[in-house]
Design an enzyme around this catalytic site. Sequence first.
Site, PDB file in Angstrom:
ATOM      1  N   MET A 112      -2.226  -1.672   8.768  1.00  0.00           N
ATOM      2  CA  MET A 112      -2.489  -2.500   7.616  1.00  0.00           C
ATOM      3  C   MET A 112      -2.281  -1.765   6.060  1.00  0.00           C
ATOM      4  O   MET A 112      -2.148  -0.581   6.359  1.00  0.00           O
ATOM      5  CB  MET A 112      -3.913  -3.025   7.875  1.00  0.00           C
ATOM      6  CG  MET A 112      -4.322  -3.815   8.974  1.00  0.00           C
ATOM      7  SD  MET A 112      -6.163  -4.262   9.055  1.00  0.00           S
ATOM      8  CE  MET A 112      -5.949  -5.481   7.720  1.00  0.00           C
ATOM      9  N   HIS A 113      -2.227  -2.692   5.273  1.00  0.00           N
ATOM     10  CA  HIS A 113      -2.450  -2.050   3.958  1.00  0.00           C
ATOM     11  C   HIS A 113      -1.239  -1.695   3.317  1.00  0.00           C
ATOM     12  O   HIS A 113      -1.003  -1.195   2.036  1.00  0.00           O
ATOM     13  CB  HIS A 113      -3.586  -1.025   3.696  1.00  0.00           C
ATOM     14  CG  HIS A 113      -4.810  -1.465   4.505  1.00  0.00           C
ATOM     15  ND1 HIS A 113      -5.332  -2.755   4.113  1.00  0.00           N
ATOM     16  CD2 HIS A 113      -5.703  -0.869   5.083  1.00  0.00           C
ATOM     17  CE1 HIS A 113      -6.633  -2.643   4.818  1.00  0.00           C
ATOM     18  NE2 HIS A 113      -6.619  -1.471   5.408  1.00  0.00           N
ATOM     19  N   ASP A 117      -3.557  -4.585  13.028  1.00  0.00           N
ATOM     20  CA  ASP A 117      -3.547  -3.837  14.025  1.00  0.00           C
ATOM     21  C   ASP A 117      -5.084  -3.921  14.927  1.00  0.00           C
ATOM     22  O   ASP A 117      -5.213  -4.294  16.067  1.00  0.00           O
ATOM     23  CB  ASP A 117      -3.397  -2.301  14.097  1.00  0.00           C
ATOM     24  CG  ASP A 117      -4.016  -1.389  12.993  1.00  0.00           C
ATOM     25  OD1 ASP A 117      -4.935  -2.361  12.161  1.00  0.00           O
ATOM     26  OD2 ASP A 117      -3.592  -0.401  12.786  1.00  0.00           O
TER      27      ASP A 117
END
Length: 479
Positions: A76-77, A232
């Site tokens: 992520m991110h 995830d």
Amino acid sequence: MFLGIDVGTSGVKAVIIAPSGAVLAQASAPLTVLRPAPLWSEQDPDDWVRATEAAVLALDPAVRAAVLGIGLAGQMHGATLLGADDRPLRPAILWNDGRSFAECAELELIEPRTRTITGNLAMPGFTAPKLAWVRRHEPDVFAQVRSVLLPKDYVRLCLTGEKASDMADSAGTLWLDVAARDWSEAMLAATGLTRDHMPRLFEGTAITGALSAARAARWGMGRVPVAAGGGDNAAGAVGVGVIADGDALLSLGTSGVIFVTTARFQPNPARAVHAFCHALPGLWHQMSVHLSAASCLDWAARLTGNDVPTLLALAEQAGADCGPELFLPYLSGERTPHNDPAVRGAFLRIDNDTDAARLASAVLEGIAFAHADGLDALREAGTVIKAMSVIGGGARSQHWGKILASVLGVQLNYLEGGEVGPALGAAKLAQIAITGADTADVCTRPALRHSIEPDPVLTERLAPKRAAFRAAYGAVRPL
């Protein structure tokens, strides 16, 4: 058959499942992380595509040819910045990059409703502060930005030509109104962006496009649909059936996560609890996040000249609480509950008798203590957890499981295929998208391999160490 692809930090994993959920084939390809400056963590976005290609092509061609749909999961991110030609303008800035701490504070000043809109504290790991950093420090790059995609969504673009994302992954950008499950105009404006810079939003079980003809030919499959998928952790939860209010899991991958499914949006930003959308419609989740978990085992193994299995064997032979050593697992900083990208790890209370086995034991205990701090933050938000499913590479060690269960005070359930991780959930999201099957029928809990209950004697023995661990953060942080 359904293909799940997980674009991780250390590698890409590809998994093919049968309609029953059974794993028929799996393969992976490695990735490396670039650290060109202190606090920085980056990857070349095209490396994700190359690793995806390698992992998929390593699967049995006969099984691959029967695939009916693809689902995507991923780290992520990560800020993947694309220009007008849809090519990356610079290396992607990853989830464990800590350079944008000052921009977090500024973001909350520019938009005082940040925590209300997003349900989350502005942290350097999130995507929006990374764009604020680029805007300040690399203005020429920022001026060229036409699209911002998350890692798995850049892979999606290369596979399908579509710019799309799912709710769970997008909730980690700090641009999403998480309760409304839509982009927030106010949060985008706070970083100088608009909806035009963002991908289209889909629930995780929706179809976002089809595999390109060229890619389908190389992979030996049809132009199959590609589902939105999930970040995830949400995809990992789908894979092991953590889909009902109160269901929880412990993920022991590169990072460590305690994940709890919630039927409504339940934020607790003051304690750095993450409150995001789930990968399934109408659900949300809470997370406590620790930037280093199983990665600490890899580091300690290199440090002591061992591989990870040997390190775990040494720790088990020595036993829990075998020495006074304390390990602070903050190799990349920490999120929950400290939100501190600058703090770093430490070994404390080592002496002339400290050896590799005692260091290994301290590492396992330290990661458990950090997760206990995160669990306390979740409980402060009203979350009740009595049992957790365990996924990720760290799920292989029963000895570590005994330490974790005793420190956390919860039953740990180890499931068949739990080590497969988010790729399994991505494949199941593809199955729902393509077949229209009921979520409850697809996202079933895998068979229970074994459970580990807290050991009251071990809990009591480790309590003084945990108290020392909590005090150590305050002592080490100013250094």
